[in-house]
Design a protein around this motif. Structure first.
Motif, short mmCIF file in Angstrom:
data_model
loop_
_atom_site.label_atom_id
_atom_site.label_comp_id
_atom_site.label_asym_id
_atom_site.label_seq_id
_atom_site.Cartn_x
_atom_site.Cartn_y
_atom_site.Cartn_z
N PRO A 330 0.81 -1.22 0.00
CA PRO A 330 0.00 0.00 0.00
C PRO A 330 0.84 1.27 0.00
O PRO A 330 0.48 2.27 -0.64
N GLU A 331 1.97 1.24 0.68
CA GLU A 331 2.84 2.41 0.70
C GLU A 331 3.41 2.70 -0.68
O GLU A 331 3.50 3.86 -1.11
N GLU A 332 3.77 1.64 -1.39
CA GLU A 332 4.26 1.82 -2.77
C GLU A 332 3.13 2.30 -3.68
O GLU A 332 3.36 3.13 -4.56
N GLU A 333 1.93 1.79 -3.47
CA GLU A 333 0.79 2.23 -4.27
C GLU A 333 0.58 3.74 -4.12
O GLU A 333 0.29 4.44 -5.09
N LEU A 336 3.16 5.69 -6.05
CA LEU A 336 3.14 5.55 -7.51
C LEU A 336 1.84 6.00 -8.16
O LEU A 336 1.86 6.76 -9.13
N GLY A 337 0.69 5.55 -7.64
CA GLY A 337 -0.59 5.87 -8.28
C GLY A 337 -0.86 7.36 -8.38
O GLY A 337 -1.04 7.91 -9.48
N PRO A 338 -0.91 8.09 -7.25
CA PRO A 338 -1.14 9.54 -7.32
C PRO A 338 -0.05 10.28 -8.10
O PRO A 338 -0.33 11.30 -8.73
N ALA A 339 1.18 9.77 -8.07
CA ALA A 339 2.25 10.42 -8.82
C ALA A 339 2.00 10.32 -10.32
O ALA A 339 2.17 11.30 -11.07
N SER A 550 -3.86 7.45 8.45
CA SER A 550 -3.03 6.31 8.86
C SER A 550 -2.17 5.81 7.70
O SER A 550 -0.99 5.53 7.87
N ASP A 551 -2.78 5.70 6.51
CA ASP A 551 -2.01 5.26 5.34
C ASP A 551 -0.96 6.29 4.95
O ASP A 551 0.14 5.94 4.49
N LEU A 552 -1.28 7.58 5.11
CA LEU A 552 -0.31 8.62 4.79
C LEU A 552 0.90 8.54 5.71
O LEU A 552 2.05 8.73 5.28
N ALA A 559 8.67 6.30 2.53
CA ALA A 559 9.42 7.22 1.67
C ALA A 559 10.70 7.70 2.35
O ALA A 559 11.70 7.99 1.68
N GLN A 560 10.67 7.80 3.66
CA GLN A 560 11.86 8.25 4.39
C GLN A 560 13.07 7.37 4.05
O GLN A 560 14.18 7.88 3.84
N LEU A 561 12.84 6.07 3.96
CA LEU A 561 13.93 5.14 3.65
C LEU A 561 14.10 4.96 2.15
O LEU A 561 15.22 5.04 1.63
#
Length: 708
Positions: A330-333, A336-339, A550-552, A559-561
């Motif tokens: 979900p973090e990768e989604e 990538l998706g909104p980008a 929560s997902d943000l 993204a920090q890493l």
């Protein structure tokens, strides 16, 4: 060696009503498929028009231009020698249908209308199209004269039929038909259809892909067969992002999978498959019994062989091997998706970049980080030599083709197209200002830091001069009404300042055009209405408006890493605050305290309200079971009633909500996804009284249990 065939499926970034661009992308996909040796190619749903035309599907022009585009494809010699499955709207006997048009060597073999429509959530297909209800029935369709001149045909079959080639049989299933309980692929498989095509317009939601893939695999897991799944990708001009992931499945196993997120316009996925694998899989007694009595489809003969004898005689050519399914976290989604959605919107709107009010809080931080991800994707695509991305990047950056400019560094590209601004007041803290500045430097944005106290003071002075009254914050002895009004003055002025700077900053930098203003209100705040109407949440587009707090937070930690941005840790540690009230020794404004509920609780309320379709009472009863280990039943009742009260009084804000990337199944978009009223009786008298009575019953039962 069996019967080897090579098939192709596509993900195309089609754009509603962009007939010229859609034609070019469709033809490009056909050329790529032929270059790879494919003898069958399918594209996404309504690929010639774009899926998101909405009420334009009611216009005759849309049908006229679709036939004109199809005529170009039929007359193009490069499209010969390959069986094509194309998507467009067709009117038959004055009824509008969503259709697949099967084409071979300049001839139309079959027009197959969609039989089950997507008509909930984000989809309104029954508003524009009629489902074909005559299963296994075909009629004659009289072709437009412009097409008759190209194909030499006067009529073609229209309806529910299959295509019979020299060596196999092909059937069609369309998007929603896969999701229905009695899907067409069952009857097709039992009637000996070996290849089933599915052309789709399926949008991205967080954690949704697994469901789609399970259904695609299931379509051939019991019945056997080859399943070709094509999907639209890109924003198509709306809030939705269609996430591609074209796929080829054989006997319930994936042999090829396309990318779920990419900024390229055309992706073709191919695989070489042995038809004998399907036939061997189907040697099952019970299947044979059912197949022997299954009703038949009309077979349309195609003078075409899918298999190539040269492949079968070449020992070096082997079927494509099975591939493990790849899923993004979900973090990768979110990264990538909104980008990808932002990039589509930016390049197609012909603007000069983005402007973001950067507050130093986690929401605007997440929006900025998504823009940084977009810049990374653009640089990566340019590095891979994608000509369309290079051309778009030059245009957005204000460069010409002659300059030879190609983005090679995400920070350098961000500095050209991304503008951030910290709009501070005397109520702002030094910590948020410093965080905003360091984040801007890390991303590379063109950053402006300003104080707006004089503008706020001027507005307050105007009110005092007109009314003779001076409003004060609660910390200075003012009432709640005064306190809220003074907060809203700051919030709304930030919106005005954002649009002034978005229009004039390119001029300041010697560039033409203007900037798109980005919003950064998350889905939970929108659900409760915890924002000021027409404040800086009012923007042109909002990439995080469908993502929970929560997902943000999880995305920022990722993204920090992954993006090597240590500054993001300070955003995770910060208390969410609007910074609209004076900071004192004993008081610092907190979002969750102001709301009377946590962001995690808001997410739960949203899912129960929308996904589980709960009203106040049923939400309360479910939460009694879910939360009883940490909250008393009376506390749960208070929280539920508080949520519905604020949801109700703020529902009108949804009518002006900034168009946001749709990422969550409980999005509160008004009259787009969430069709509920915006004027409520906020007392919910009947419902709340029933909750109160139930609380007393439960408390009594609990007291009696304690006695025992």
């Amino acid at each position: 060696m069996g019967h080897l065939i090579t098939v192709a499926t596509c993900s195309l970034n089609q754009w509603a009503l962009d007939f010229k661009g859609n034609l070019e992308r469709t033809l490009k996909s056909i050329r790529i498929a032929k270059q790879r040796g494919a003898t069958l190619r399918i594209g996404p749903e309504l690929e010639l028009t774009g899926y998101g035309c909405a009420d334009h599907f009611l216009e005759g022009d849309t049908y006229l231009h679709s036939w004109e585009v199809l005529g170009q494809i039929l007359g193009d010699k490069e499209t010969e020698g390959i069986l094509l499955d194309l998507g467009m709207p067709v009117m038959h006997k004055n009824v509008k249908y969503n259709c697949r048009v099967i084409v071979l060597n300049g001839k139309i073999l079959l027009i197959r209308p969609k039989m089950f429509m997507a008509n909930d959530g984000n989809y309104r297909e029954l508003r524009w199209f009629t489902p074909w209800g005559k299963h296994r029935v075909t009629e004659e369709y009289f072709l437009p004269r412009m097409i008759q001149k190209v194909t030499g045909q006067k009529t073609v079959p229209f309806g529910d039929a299959v295509i019979s080639t020299h060596d196999s049989c092909i059937g069609v299933e369309m998007c929603e038909e896969l999701f229905t309980p009695n899907s067409p692929h069952i009857g097709l498989s039992l009637d000996g259809v070996e290849i089933i095509t599915n052309s789709s317009g399926s949008h991205h939601e967080l954690r949704k892909l697994q469901t789609r893939v399970d259904l695609i695999k299931e379509a051939t897991l019991k019945s056997g067969g080859i399943y070709l799944y094509a999907n639209q990708k890109g924003c198509d001009g709306d809030r939705l992002y269609y996430d591609g992931c074209a796929m080829i499945v054989v006997n319930g196993q994936v042999v090829a999978q396309g990318a779920q997120f990419s900024i390229g316009d055309v992706e073709v996925v191919t695989a070489t498959i042995d038809l004998e694998d399907v036939r061997a899989f189907r040697t099952n007694c019970s299947r044979g019994i059912q197949a022997s009595t299954a009703p038949s489809f009309r077979r349309i003969e195609a003078d075409h062989a899918l298999s190539d004898g040269r492949l079968e005689d070449n020992p070096a050519v082997r079927p494509t091997t099975l591939k493990p399914i790849f899923y993004h976290t979900p973090e990768e989604e979110i990264s990538l998706g909104p980008a990808c959605w932002l990039w589509d919107y930016l390049r197609r709107s012909k603007t000069s970049g983005f402007f973001l009010p950067l507050s130093g809080g986690i929401d605007s931080c997440a929006t900025a980080t998504i823009v940084a991800s977009m810049c990374r994707l653009v640089v990566k695509s340019c590095g891979q030599g994608d000509e369309q991305t290079i051309a778009d990047a030059r245009h957005v950056a204000g460069e010409t083709a002659e300059s030879g400019y190609i983005p090679t560094d995400p920070q350098e590209f961000a500095h050209r197209i991304f503008h951030t601004c910290y709009m501070g007041t005397k109520n702002s803290s030094g910590e948020t200002r410093a965080r905003a500045k360091e984040l801007a430097e890390t991303i590379g944005s063109y950053h402006v830091d300003l104080n707006m106290d004089t503008v706020v003071a001027a507005m307050q002075m105007l009110f005092s001069l007109v009314t003779g009254k001076t409003a004060n914050f609660r910390a200075h002895g003012g009432s709640n009404v005064e306190n809220l009004a003074l907060q809203n003055i700051q919030a709304r002025l930030r919106m005005v300042i954002a649009y002034v700077f978005a229009q004039l900053l390119p001029w300041v930098r010697g560039r033409p055009g203007s900037l798109l203003v980005l919003g950064s209100a998350n889905v939970d705040e929108c659900l409760r209405g915890y924002f000021t109407k027409y404040d800086c949440s009012s923007a042109d587009i909002n990439p995080i408006g469908g993502i929970s707090k929560s997902d943000l937070r999880r995305f920022i930690a990722y993204a920090q890493l992954s993006f090597n941005m240590p500054i993001l840790e300070s955003f995770l540690d910060a208390t969410p605050t609007a910074e609209l009230e004076p900071i004192t020794e004993t008081y610092v404004q907190s979002d969750e305290v102001d709301m009377g509920m946590t962001y995690d609780e808001l997410t739960e309320f949203g899912r129960l309200r929308k996904v589980q379709k709960c009203g106040p009472y049923s939400m309360f009863t479910k939460l009694v079971h879910l939360w009883s280990d940490r909250l008393e039943v009376a506390e749960i009742a208070v929280k539920v009633k508080r949520f519905f009260f604020y949801y109700s009084i703020n529902r009108h804000k949804m009518t002006t909500l900034t168009p946001a990337y749709h990422a969550e199944s409980y999005s509160p978009d008004d009259n787009r996804f969430d069709l509920r009223p915006f004027l409520y009786n906020a007392s919910w008298a009947w419902q709340f009284e029933k909750i109160d009575r139930t609380v007393l019953v439960i408390q009594k039962e609990q007291a009696e249990l304690k006695k025992d």
